[in-house]
Design an enzyme around this catalytic site. Structure first.
Site, mmCIF file in Angstrom:
data_model
loop_
_atom_site.group_PDB
_atom_site.id
_atom_site.type_symbol
_atom_site.label_atom_id
_atom_site.label_comp_id
_atom_site.label_asym_id
_atom_site.label_seq_id
_atom_site.Cartn_x
_atom_site.Cartn_y
_atom_site.Cartn_z
ATOM 1 N N THR A 16 0.816 -1.225 0.000
ATOM 2 C CA THR A 16 0.000 0.000 0.000
ATOM 3 C C THR A 16 0.842 1.264 0.000
ATOM 4 O O THR A 16 0.503 2.253 -0.646
ATOM 5 C CB THR A 16 -0.946 -0.018 1.225
ATOM 6 O OG1 THR A 16 -1.910 -1.051 1.020
ATOM 7 C CG2 THR A 16 -1.660 1.297 1.425
ATOM 8 N N SER A 60 1.903 -7.562 -0.660
ATOM 9 C CA SER A 60 2.840 -8.327 0.167
ATOM 10 C C SER A 60 2.449 -9.792 0.322
ATOM 11 O O SER A 60 3.276 -10.626 0.675
ATOM 12 C CB SER A 60 3.043 -7.666 1.521
ATOM 13 O OG SER A 60 1.898 -7.778 2.322
ATOM 14 N N THR A 91 1.513 -4.219 4.332
ATOM 15 C CA THR A 91 1.332 -4.512 5.751
ATOM 16 C C THR A 91 0.832 -5.926 6.006
ATOM 17 O O THR A 91 0.975 -6.451 7.111
ATOM 18 C CB THR A 91 0.317 -3.530 6.376
ATOM 19 O OG1 THR A 91 -0.911 -3.623 5.656
ATOM 20 C CG2 THR A 91 0.841 -2.111 6.342
ATOM 21 N N ASP A 92 0.255 -6.564 4.979
ATOM 22 C CA ASP A 92 -0.387 -7.866 5.221
ATOM 23 C C ASP A 92 0.590 -8.910 5.762
ATOM 24 O O ASP A 92 0.208 -9.781 6.547
ATOM 25 C CB ASP A 92 -1.020 -8.397 3.917
ATOM 26 C CG ASP A 92 -2.253 -7.600 3.518
ATOM 27 O OD1 ASP A 92 -2.753 -6.810 4.347
ATOM 28 O OD2 ASP A 92 -2.722 -7.771 2.375
HETATM 29 N N1 ASP Z 1 -2.534 -5.538 0.384
HETATM 30 C C1 ASP Z 1 -1.547 -4.651 0.878
HETATM 31 C C2 ASP Z 1 -0.229 -5.396 0.990
HETATM 32 O O1 ASP Z 1 0.038 -6.018 1.994
HETATM 33 C C3 ASP Z 1 -1.955 -4.065 2.147
HETATM 34 C C4 ASP Z 1 -1.008 -3.071 2.699
HETATM 35 O O2 ASP Z 1 0.067 -2.834 2.228
HETATM 36 O O3 ASP Z 1 -1.396 -2.452 3.701
HETATM 37 O O4 ASP Z 1 0.520 -5.330 0.056
#
Ligand code: ASP
Length: 331
Positions: A16, A60, A91-92
């Site tokens: 993200t 991720s 963040t995932d």
């Molecule tokens: N789907 C995203 C990821 O993990 C979510 C994020 O980055 O917050 O790449």
């Protein structure tokens, strides 16, 4: 004291923090590279002399253990010329990649600080630039030397072994279970009053085979039935995410014990916090029963991190006693 700025490498992996939406906050995909991310942080050039590496451009969930091993190799290679490293990613899986780096990097590696964002660059209140600035400050700080990999999010500093993404959308999406956060960032200052006790790495990233062993995770639930052979086909190890202090429904016990005769089975608590008991209960399916049947306690690691450690231990040829000992010392 030298007045040169610390040298910090910024490695981007997507997520993200690197995403831009196609239309007003929607349909975002990772697109931004390190230079664009740094350009969004006013004053970044006063914190450190920055070098950049665009390493992956993934959501991720598409990162693999092998990608993180390759990242550890990169840090290993470039470490001697650096004072710190910042890794930006989705963040995932941030809690997993940071923990893998903790298991792979030497104690004398430069501080590696991982961060991301909950709101993409096209949303009001995007948190990526603030998180990146805080991460740069930590990576450049003498406070972080010797601390090992750290996760910086919303101005808090977390240990990979305890950090978890605890909310799917809030800006304050990360927290630590068991112990932490261990520090914080305020204005230009970095404080890490609870410096972690560090162990050596499980193995060197250079010693791992190209193909890593598969380790499954089975989470028990109310009324879960026995483990069938097809549930564990192809696995070199298994993690059981058990109830509470390490309990499973009694109808599972015999099948779990049979799996544990074949491959290492590590038991974690599905609560995600606290420690697996050793000797509090003695009913069939209790922690004591399962440990006597050969299961290995994950101690205070949650199932997701217990799985990552087991992958590396199996890949480096550890036997059951070595596996048990490593979990014992993982806190
Ligand atoms: N789907 C995203 C990821 O993990 C979510 C994020 O980055 O917050 O790449």
């Amino acid at each position: 004291m030298s007045d040169r700025l610390p040298r910090v490498l910024v490695v981007t992996l997507g997520g993200t923090i690197a995403s831009v939406p196609d239309r007003a906050g929607h349909d975002a995909v990772p697109r931004l590279g390190p230079d664009e991310l740094i350009a969004s942080v006013p004053g970044a050039e006063h914190v450190a002399t920055l070098r950049t590496e665009s390493f992956r451009q993934f959501p991720s969930g598409d990162l693999s253990v092998a990608d993180v091993v390759a990242l550890a190799q990169l840090i290993h290679r470039r470490g001697p010329d650096l004072d710190g490293v910042v890794v930006t990613q989705g963040t995932d899986t941030l809690e997993e990649t940071s923990y893998l780096l903790e298991l792979l990097l030497d104690r004398d590696a430069p501080p590696v600080v991982l961060t991301g964002a909950m709101r993409n660059a096209g949303l009001a209140g995007a948190d990526g630039p603030g998180n990146l600035l805080a991460a740069l400050r930590v990576a450049a700080s003498p406070e972080a030397r010797g601390a090992g990999p750290l996760v910086v999010f919303a101005d808090e500093i977390h240990l990979p072994r305890f950090v978890r993404k605890q909310h799917s959308s809030r800006v304050h999406g990360f927290g630590s279970v068991n112990a932490g956060p261990v520090g914080w960032v305020v204005e230009e200052r970095v404080r890490i009053p609870l410096l972690p006790r560090r162990r050596g790495p499980v193995c060197s990233p250079d010693s791992l085979p190209a193909e890593l062993p598969a380790v499954g995770v089975i989470r028990v639930g109310l009324g879960s039935g026995p483990i069938l052979p097809e549930h564990v086909t192809g696995f070199a190890g298994l993690v059981v995410d058990a109830f509470g202090g390490g309990h499973v429904p009694s109808p599972i016990v015999a099948s779990l014990a049979a799996v544990a005769e074949r491959i290492p089975v590590v038991m974690a608590s599905r609560t995600g916090a606290g420690e697996v008991y050793e000797s509090t209960y003695a009913f069939p399916g209790s922690e004591r029963d399962l440990l006597e049947r050969g299961l290995i306690s994950a101690v205070a690691l949650d199932g997701i991190k217990a799985r990552l450690q087991l992958i590396l231990l199996l890949a480096s040829g550890a036997d059951r006693d070595e596996i048990r000992a490593r979990y014992e010392s993982a806190v």
